[in-house]
Design a protein around this motif. Structure first.
Motif, PDB file in Angstrom:
ATOM      1  N   VAL B 171       0.847  -1.199   0.000  1.00  0.00           N
ATOM      2  CA  VAL B 171       0.000   0.000   0.000  1.00  0.00           C
ATOM      3  C   VAL B 171       0.878   1.242   0.000  1.00  0.00           C
ATOM      4  O   VAL B 171       0.655   2.179  -0.777  1.00  0.00           O
ATOM      5  N   THR B 172       1.910   1.239   0.855  1.00  0.00           N
ATOM      6  CA  THR B 172       2.806   2.397   0.940  1.00  0.00           C
ATOM      7  C   THR B 172       3.431   2.705  -0.418  1.00  0.00           C
ATOM      8  O   THR B 172       3.439   3.849  -0.869  1.00  0.00           O
ATOM      9  N   VAL B 173       3.937   1.663  -1.078  1.00  0.00           N
ATOM     10  CA  VAL B 173       4.609   1.869  -2.364  1.00  0.00           C
ATOM     11  C   VAL B 173       3.617   2.289  -3.453  1.00  0.00           C
ATOM     12  O   VAL B 173       3.881   3.215  -4.219  1.00  0.00           O
ATOM     13  N   LEU B 174       2.466   1.631  -3.500  1.00  0.00           N
ATOM     14  CA  LEU B 174       1.487   1.938  -4.553  1.00  0.00           C
ATOM     15  C   LEU B 174       0.958   3.360  -4.422  1.00  0.00           C
ATOM     16  O   LEU B 174       0.641   4.008  -5.420  1.00  0.00           O
ATOM     17  N   GLN B 175       0.865   3.848  -3.164  1.00  0.00           N
ATOM     18  CA  GLN B 175       0.367   5.215  -2.978  1.00  0.00           C
ATOM     19  C   GLN B 175       1.344   6.239  -3.522  1.00  0.00           C
ATOM     20  O   GLN B 175       0.955   7.343  -3.878  1.00  0.00           O
TER      21      GLN B 175
END
Lengths: 269, 285
Positions: B171-175
């Motif tokens: 989630v952190t990376v995709l955001q």
């Protein structure tokens, strides 16, 4: 002109949504199942229950061993959290501020309990304590738990320190405040949410720890998760379900509280 | 500000308490573990040798346990990625309210006791559990399937138990990925799948590696799930260490297999880290 259906887009969305929904169902299922099961009115464990009652929650009240192990787990978790916060926050302050490479590389050492199999560490601790002549006690349990719980406090504290503007600290110090005063009045309030989030995660993982406790406990200091594990493995009964129900309800309430106080989900990533 | 500069050099002192604690209670025990693994005799007579390692490596049954454990981790981690990636993707694309709810749902298992969750899966996958009831009701099978006490069960439950560790870094990376990149790709004629494989997936590699390391190490050392769902017939490394150490009181052998297990896990983690470095070099170098 009617646009043709973009099958590429449709199939992509279908696959991603389907997999997500399965994942969501799998994440939610255990919590829902245990909550329903803990209110069963039946003698046997069967899902879904055909009648509901509070009888197994009442049975918990007279389960002395369960209560004793709960109290020991609670004591160990509290000692673990207090020590982890004191040791972890101090180390995080130094790691975040220092320009020395060796200080920064300590982070890797302090985070490594997360990567190494906890069971091997638990066994290693048992050997050391027994060679040194320490009997299993709340103290030995807490020491083992601190090692595996410190990384959580360290990580969330470091991530909130990264967002802290160093100019604020310089201001405070140049206005004549002592280091400790600056820490108490400026730094701590600003990183408080990160520390609280780390403390919460450390508390939950201490309360839930089996691999380390297994080696460092004895008959007098049986921990709650191990007691439950024994029940589930040997005589699967409904008190296990209601005890799990209590744990889940407690966890959800604590989580909502921590989300409100510290917005802790931000620190989980 | 000579005073401030002098203080700045002293900050390392704050790491002293934790460093001493780790040296005494983390590094110390691990060094002792390595030391005891070189004891030649089970009674720890002080004679040193590689006997314990030779015994473990000389028996193919033991090697099977080690490789089964490492492969178990690969299977569960792969499933975590297959289900976790779309979930993380979905989380970054829904409304803020829905996002908060989904993140809550992902974190809930992390803080809920592993024993509690594993217990729930015994109920779900048991002979008269929900899954079997559904399968029989739909007429897919006349008799209940055996979903517990075999490797498939362990993999299914490990996937659920460790899934959050995969989802959160993703989630952190995709955001952080600029949505314009995907739009540009689509505008240039690439379809949804092509855009995903050529743009989104490579850019999210750091999250995939981080999630894979966390999930893999958690899966191979997940003592509770392995033993409760695997039952007594399936033996994995953590249980083997426990049996040798506590039931058979064979400390030198338990120490040697702990060391071998830790080395294997660290090698795999090191491999993943090296992979992520070379990836990053190719993307940004």
């Amino acid at each position: 002109m009617r646009r043709a259906i973009d099958w590429n887009e449709v199939s992509f969305r279908a696959v991603f949504w389907l997999l997500s929904l399965i994942a969501i169902a799998a994440l939610a299922a255990p919590v829902i199942v245990i909550l329903m099961l803990s209110f069963t009115g039946e003698e046997a464990l069967h899902f879904p229950p055909s009648s509901y009652s509070l009888r197994w929650y009442e049975a918990l009240l007279s389960a002395n061993e369960l209560r004793d192990s709960f109290i020991i787990s609670l004591k160990v978790a509290l000692i673990t959290v207090i020590a982890s916060v004191v040791l972890g926050v101090a180390a995080a302050l130094a790691i975040a501020r220092s320009r020395k490479t060796w200080v920064r590389s300590l982070e890797t050492l302090f985070m490594s309990p997360l990567i190494l199999p906890a069971l091997a560490f638990g066994f290693a601790s048992l050997m050391m304590f027994s060679i040194l002549g320490f009997r299993p006690s709340i103290l030995t349990l807490s020491i083992g738990h601190i090692v595996v719980c410190v990384p959580f406090v360290l990580r969330t504290t470091l991530s909130s320190l990264a967002q802290l503007d160093p100019a604020l600290l310089d201001c405070s110090v140049s206005l004549g405040a002592s280091d400790f005063y600056t820490f108490r009045r400026i730094t701590l309030p600003l990183i408080g949410r990160g520390v609280a989030s780390g403390a919460f995660i450390a508390f939950m993982s201490s309360f839930d720890n089996i691999p380390v406790s297994l080696f460092l406990q004895d008959a007098r200091t049986q921990m709650l998760p191990i007691y439950l594990w024994d029940i589930i493995q040997n005589q699967l009964d409904n008190r296990a379900a209601s005890a799990c129900g209590v744990i889940i309800i407690g966890t959800i309430l604590l989580m909502l509280l921590m989300e409100r106080l510290a917005g802790f989900s931000r620190f989980m990533k | 500000m000579a005073d401030g500069a002098a203080k700045e050099g002293q900050e390392w002192r704050l790491t002293l308490p934790l460093t001493l604690f780790f040296v005494a209670f983390f590094v110390g025990p691990l060094l002792l573990l390595i030391g005891i693994s070189f004891q030649a005799e089970r009674q720890m007579t002080g004679v040193l040798g590689l006997n314990q390692y030779a015994v473990f490596l000389g028996d193919s049954l033991n090697l099977d346990v080690l490789s089964n454990t490492l492969i178990l981790g690969v299977k569960a981690t792969a499933l975590c990625l297959i289900f976790g990636y779309p979930l993380a993707w979905l989380i970054t694309r829904v409304s803020a309210r829905m996002q908060a709810l989904l993140i809550f749902l992902v974190i809930l298992p992390i803080v809920t006791s592993v024993v509690v969750r594993t217990f729930a899966w015994i109920v779900i996958l048991g002979r008269r559990g929900i899954v079997n009831d559904a399968i029989i009701a739909m007429g897919l099978s006349a008799t209940p399937l055996r979903l517990l006490f075999n490797e498939a069960g362990v993999v299914i439950v490990l996937t659920q138990v460790q899934l959050p560790l995969m989802v959160l870094p993703l989630v952190t990376v995709l955001q952080r990925i600029d949505p314009n990149l995907a739009s540009a790709s689509q505008a240039l004629g690439a379809g949804a799948w092509r855009t995903f494989f050529k743009i989104t997936l490579p850019l999210s590699m750091p999250g995939i590696i981080a999630g894979t390391i966390l999930t893999y190490t958690a899966c191979v050392s997940a003592f509770v799930t392995q033993s409760l769902i695997g039952g007594s017939r399936l033996l994995y490394m953590p249980m083997m260490i426990f049996q040798q150490a506590m039931d058979l009181q064979n400390w030198p052998f338990a120490a040697a297999i702990s060391v071998l297990f830790m080395i294997s896990v660290l090698l795999i983690v090191g491999l993943l880290v090296a992979l992520s470095r070379s990836r990053a070099a190719r993307l940004y170098g």
